[in-house]
Design a protein around this motif. Structure first.
Motif, PDB file in Angstrom:
ATOM      1  N   LYS A   1     -45.568  30.786 -85.900  1.00 35.53           N
ATOM      2  CA  LYS A   1     -44.226  31.274 -85.586  1.00 35.53           C
ATOM      3  C   LYS A   1     -44.279  32.603 -84.841  1.00 35.53           C
ATOM      4  O   LYS A   1     -43.469  32.847 -83.948  1.00 35.53           O
ATOM      5  CB  LYS A   1     -43.407  31.427 -86.850  1.00 35.53           C
TER       6      LYS A   1
ATOM      7  N   LYS B   1     -30.337  38.102 -79.853  1.00 33.17           N
ATOM      8  CA  LYS B   1     -31.585  38.629 -79.289  1.00 33.17           C
ATOM      9  C   LYS B   1     -32.646  38.849 -80.357  1.00 33.17           C
ATOM     10  O   LYS B   1     -33.828  38.663 -80.128  1.00 33.17           O
ATOM     11  CB  LYS B   1     -31.272  39.958 -78.582  1.00 33.17           C
ATOM     12  N   ASN B   2     -32.209  39.259 -81.547  1.00 37.66           N
ATOM     13  CA  ASN B   2     -33.192  39.682 -82.544  1.00 37.66           C
ATOM     14  C   ASN B   2     -33.320  38.775 -83.747  1.00 37.66           C
ATOM     15  O   ASN B   2     -33.953  39.133 -84.729  1.00 37.66           O
ATOM     16  CB  ASN B   2     -32.835  41.090 -83.028  1.00 37.66           C
ATOM     17  N   LYS B   3     -32.734  37.623 -83.666  1.00 35.80           N
ATOM     18  CA  LYS B   3     -32.777  36.748 -84.826  1.00 35.80           C
ATOM     19  C   LYS B   3     -34.208  36.263 -85.096  1.00 35.80           C
ATOM     20  O   LYS B   3     -34.948  35.947 -84.177  1.00 35.80           O
ATOM     21  CB  LYS B   3     -31.877  35.534 -84.598  1.00 35.80           C
ATOM     22  N   ARG B   4     -34.554  36.223 -86.359  1.00 35.44           N
ATOM     23  CA  ARG B   4     -35.865  35.687 -86.720  1.00 35.44           C
ATOM     24  C   ARG B   4     -35.710  34.334 -87.388  1.00 35.44           C
ATOM     25  O   ARG B   4     -34.752  34.097 -88.087  1.00 35.44           O
ATOM     26  CB  ARG B   4     -36.566  36.632 -87.697  1.00 35.44           C
ATOM     27  N   TYR B   5     -36.651  33.488 -87.106  1.00 34.56           N
ATOM     28  CA  TYR B   5     -36.546  32.126 -87.629  1.00 34.56           C
ATOM     29  C   TYR B   5     -37.736  31.793 -88.511  1.00 34.56           C
ATOM     30  O   TYR B   5     -38.091  30.650 -88.668  1.00 34.56           O
ATOM     31  CB  TYR B   5     -36.452  31.152 -86.455  1.00 34.56           C
TER      32      TYR B   5
ATOM     33  N   PHE C   1     -41.967  37.659 -79.114  1.00 34.57           N
ATOM     34  CA  PHE C   1     -40.663  37.851 -79.738  1.00 34.57           C
ATOM     35  C   PHE C   1     -39.585  38.201 -78.728  1.00 34.57           C
ATOM     36  O   PHE C   1     -38.402  38.034 -79.006  1.00 34.57           O
ATOM     37  CB  PHE C   1     -40.738  38.921 -80.839  1.00 34.57           C
ATOM     38  N   GLN C   2     -39.968  38.678 -77.544  1.00 31.68           N
ATOM     39  CA  GLN C   2     -38.969  38.971 -76.513  1.00 31.68           C
ATOM     40  C   GLN C   2     -38.300  37.695 -76.029  1.00 31.68           C
ATOM     41  O   GLN C   2     -37.206  37.737 -75.476  1.00 31.68           O
ATOM     42  CB  GLN C   2     -39.639  39.656 -75.307  1.00 31.68           C
ATOM     43  N   ARG C   3     -38.976  36.576 -76.210  1.00 31.53           N
ATOM     44  CA  ARG C   3     -38.444  35.267 -75.827  1.00 31.53           C
ATOM     45  C   ARG C   3     -37.905  35.251 -74.402  1.00 31.53           C
ATOM     46  O   ARG C   3     -36.813  34.771 -74.128  1.00 31.53           O
ATOM     47  CB  ARG C   3     -37.328  34.827 -76.789  1.00 31.53           C
TER      48      ARG C   3
ATOM     49  N   GLY D   1     -42.923  33.256 -81.038  1.00 29.47           N
ATOM     50  CA  GLY D   1     -41.798  34.153 -80.801  1.00 29.47           C
ATOM     51  C   GLY D   1     -40.659  34.011 -81.783  1.00 29.47           C
ATOM     52  O   GLY D   1     -39.585  34.580 -81.605  1.00 29.47           O
ATOM     53  N   LEU D   2     -40.861  33.269 -82.846  1.00 26.31           N
ATOM     54  CA  LEU D   2     -39.786  33.067 -83.816  1.00 26.31           C
ATOM     55  C   LEU D   2     -39.769  34.146 -84.883  1.00 26.31           C
ATOM     56  O   LEU D   2     -38.759  34.353 -85.549  1.00 26.31           O
ATOM     57  CB  LEU D   2     -39.948  31.693 -84.479  1.00 26.31           C
ATOM     58  N   GLN D   3     -40.894  34.809 -85.071  1.00 24.58           N
ATOM     59  CA  GLN D   3     -40.987  35.872 -86.050  1.00 24.58           C
ATOM     60  C   GLN D   3     -41.645  37.078 -85.400  1.00 24.58           C
ATOM     61  O   GLN D   3     -42.348  36.954 -84.401  1.00 24.58           O
ATOM     62  CB  GLN D   3     -41.827  35.439 -87.259  1.00 24.58           C
ATOM     63  N   LYS D   4     -41.403  38.225 -86.024  1.00 20.35           N
ATOM     64  CA  LYS D   4     -41.948  39.444 -85.441  1.00 20.35           C
ATOM     65  C   LYS D   4     -42.876  40.097 -86.457  1.00 20.35           C
ATOM     66  O   LYS D   4     -42.496  40.284 -87.605  1.00 20.35           O
ATOM     67  CB  LYS D   4     -40.778  40.380 -85.132  1.00 20.35           C
TER      68      LYS D   4
END
Lengths: 121, 281, 262
Positions: free
Chosen positions: B48, C258-262, B69-71, B52-55
């Motif tokens: 993830k 923009k900052n949502k985490r999944y 994460f910038q997607r 880019g789904l998690q930071k």
């Protein structure tokens, strides 16, 4: 294809190709399946197939034409035969002899079986 | 080989629980990596983060010099993430309609490839995805993922939910249709499903990357053999048909086939020893 | 223009995808929105003694458009931020700005236009065919009868609130959003009550009871120095509720995306 547990896959794939050369399925100067096609047929990582091809190249069983593919080398059949002959004598035969000793099989019984087997087509 | 993913000192936690600690690894294009690890080792989290789904809360992860994460659209158009749970595909569209909607966003998407793979999986391309069984939907998802021809393919337990014949077809499809330029990362805990397909092998533990090596190098350093009794200097042994499957240091330069399950077990039991073995060139 | 932030070609593709993906709504919408004029026509036709005239039809349309525009974020984009069901949209190769703009366009523009077009079209068709029973064309009247600024900003406020909470909440969003709205109403009522009582205690009660001010005459941003303090407070509140809060919600929605985490 069922791969055996002990020999590295790339060698088993080389065995497969050599077998097909011996039984004339792949003929000299004819193209063998591409790395990707063979990988797809067997479900094997293309890099492993490539390793196999590299090995066969070093023992002059196949050669590659850039951009076209891999081909069976002229004289490959002879090369394969001699390699596998040596392999048989150096590795497979000693195992059989070991078993013969272990089970106390008499020499003339052994030769009788070998002769009978050689006579049948 | 081109470096695709660079991960440096990465850490991640869910609430207070640290799932990944100071993970460092580099992944290259053109390879099909197998990501192994126990349940909870952080495999899905790692995927993830790369997707880019998690930071991460610490450390760096870059994919082709971009931060996931910038997607950004340039990043997103080059990757495909296939999660373990495929709810997103269970819609009222058919496989073909799903592709019609989403293929325009994958510049290298190949329709011929897509249809061929659907056919090999024996899928009804016109049936509503919601009406397919779980295994069937998974196959449809895999078909789209492979046909997208992305530079980075992330698959989380792709063989989970497939019946046995489909697992074989899956391996064949991956071997035949993945591009030479693609970096594929497949996480699994069903090692047997992916045997012969994955190479290199990454073994992940929450605290470290225990291994990131090609099978060639693994077979140089380790020897996998069948012995009638367990030798004294063995790293790992398990009883099997015909004796014991033993994993030991390859002192005699024997070339043996790498048994992935045994490799995994051996590594989990002797983390430091194996890590040191591979650290030296 | 920065390639990664906005690209007209990609934006266009996203709009097309959006329209295609709500295909199942097309038929439903067509039937429902065209159905209402038909229903009214049938009521007029039957000798029940009820006549639904032009004015009522326009009022009904107003109500329909208002309510649907307000809830459109829920109706069209309910699963957009779901970690599993909305994954395709999250990972789609377009910028967050583009995705955000398409969603806003769909809620603010496409939804009301589609409803008005279908409803108005059916309405005009019936008026053309049966002028005796069904009089007047809504489409003609709609230009004269449009909503005033106050109504538009209220609709915008409510819709943007739903847009924002649709993106912010993932599970049980309708319940949570409802909860927020109720809370907002309680807070507003309390604030009004407190403010009113503060003023009541200061000045004489008669002055307060005689307080008579027509806000519809007063422009939104006009504040005079000699205005009664209550008027000033109310004007500021109006500016806050009708301009600042919607803008804040719109900006907030973008940043949540923009900052949502999944």
């Amino acid at each position: 294809m069922n791969f055996n547990e002990h020999k590295p896959i790339y060698l088993q794939i080389s065995d497969l190709i050599c077998e097909k050369i011996l039984n004339d399925e792949y003929r000299e100067d004819e193209r063998v399946p591409s790395i990707r096609d063979l990988g797809g047929m067997l479900g094997v990582n293309p890099n492993t197939v490539m390793r196999s091809f590299e090995y066969l190249k070093t023992i002059d069983v196949i050669y590659d034409k850039r951009g076209v593919g891999f081909f069976v080398s002229p004289g490959a059949r002879k090369v394969v035969k001699s390699i596998y002959k040596q392999l048989f004598l150096d590795e497979e035969l000693p195992l059989i002899i070991k078993k013969v000793k272990l089970l106390d099989i008499e020499t003339d019984v052994l030769f009788e079986h070998i002769q009978k087997g050689l006579q049948t087509p | 080989m081109k470096r695709m993913i660079q991960i440096n000192d990465l850490s991640f936690k869910y609430g207070n629980k640290e799932v990944l600690s100071n993970i460092t690894m580099n992944l290259e294009a053109g390879k099909i990596y197998g990501l192994l690890g126990e349940n909870g080792a952080g495999k899905t989290t790692l995927l993830k983060i790369i997707g880019g789904l998690q930071k991460p809360y610490h450390g760096k992860c870059t994919v082709c010099d971009e931060v996931p994460f910038q997607r950004t659209p340039s990043f997103l158009s080059r990757i495909y993430y296939l999660p373990e749970e495929i709810d997103y595909i269970q819609t009222d569209y058919s496989a073909l309609q799903f592709a019609d909607l989403n293929a325009p966003f994958y510049p290298k998407f190949d329709w011929d490839k897509f249809k061929k793979i659907l056919a090999e999986f024996d899928l009804d391309a016109d049936k509503k995805l919601r009406k397919l069984s779980h295994g069937q939907s998974k196959k449809a998802a895999i078909s789209f993922a492979v046909a997208a021809n992305v530079d980075l393919l992330l698959l989380d337990e792709p063989s989970n939910g497939l019946d046995i014949p489909s697992k074989t077809i899956f391996r064949k499809i991956m071997a035949e249709y993945c591009l030479e330029t693609t970096c594929t990362l497949i996480s699994t805990h069903q090692v047997r499903d992916l045997e012969n397909l994955i190479d290199p092998i990454i073994i992940l533990d929450n605290r470290a990357v225990l291994m990131n090596e090609s099978l060639e190098r693994i077979s140089e350093k380790l020897c996998f053999s069948l012995e009638s009794s367990v030798p004294s200097d063995v790293l790992y042994a398990e009883p099997t048909l015909g004796g014991y499957l033993c994993v030991s240091q390859n002192r005699n330069q024997r070339e043996s086939r790498v048994n992935l399950e045994a490799l995994f077990n051996a590594t989990m039991q002797h983390k430091t020893a194996i890590h040191n073995l591979f650290k030296n060139a | 223009m920065n390639n990664n932030t906005f690209q007209p070609d990609r934006f266009h593709r996203l709009i097309v995808r959006n329209l295609k993906s709500i295909r199942k709504y097309w038929v439903q919408s067509l039937l429902i929105f065209a159905g209402f004029p038909l229903l009214f026509f049938l009521i007029n036709l039957s000798n029940m003694g009820i006549e639904i005239n032009l004015h009522s039809r326009i009022s009904f349309l107003n109500g329909l458009v208002t309510s649907l525009v307000i809830v459109s974020p829920f109706m069209l984009f309910f699963n957009y931020n779901h970690p599993k069901k909305g994954l395709t949209e999250v990972m789609l190769a377009a910028s967050v700005l583009e995705k955000y703009l398409v969603m806003q366009l769909a809620c603010l523009l496409f939804t009301p236009l589609a409803i008005i077009a279908i409803y108005g079209g059916m309405d005009s068709l019936l008026a053309l065919l049966f002028p005796g029973i069904y009089s007047g064309h809504i489409i003609q009247q709609i230009m004269h009868n449009s909503l005033n600024l106050h109504q538009i900003t209220t609709i915008l406020l409510l819709q943007q609130a739903i847009f924002f909470f649709n993106l912010l909440f993932v599970r049980r969003k309708v319940v949570k959003t409802g909860g927020v709205f109720i809370l907002a109403m309680i807070v507003t009522t309390a604030a009004i009550g407190i403010t009113a009582s503060l003023f009541e205690s200061g000045s004489s009660s008669t002055e307060f009871n005689n307080f008579n001010f027509d806000f519809s005459e007063r422009g939104l941003f006009t504040i005079y120095a000699d205005d009664h303090p209550i008027v000033i407070i109310i004007q500021i509140t109006r500016i806050f509720m009708q301009v600042i809060v919607p803008l804040a919600l719109m900006t907030g929605s973008y940043f949540v995306m923009k900052n949502k985490r999944y």
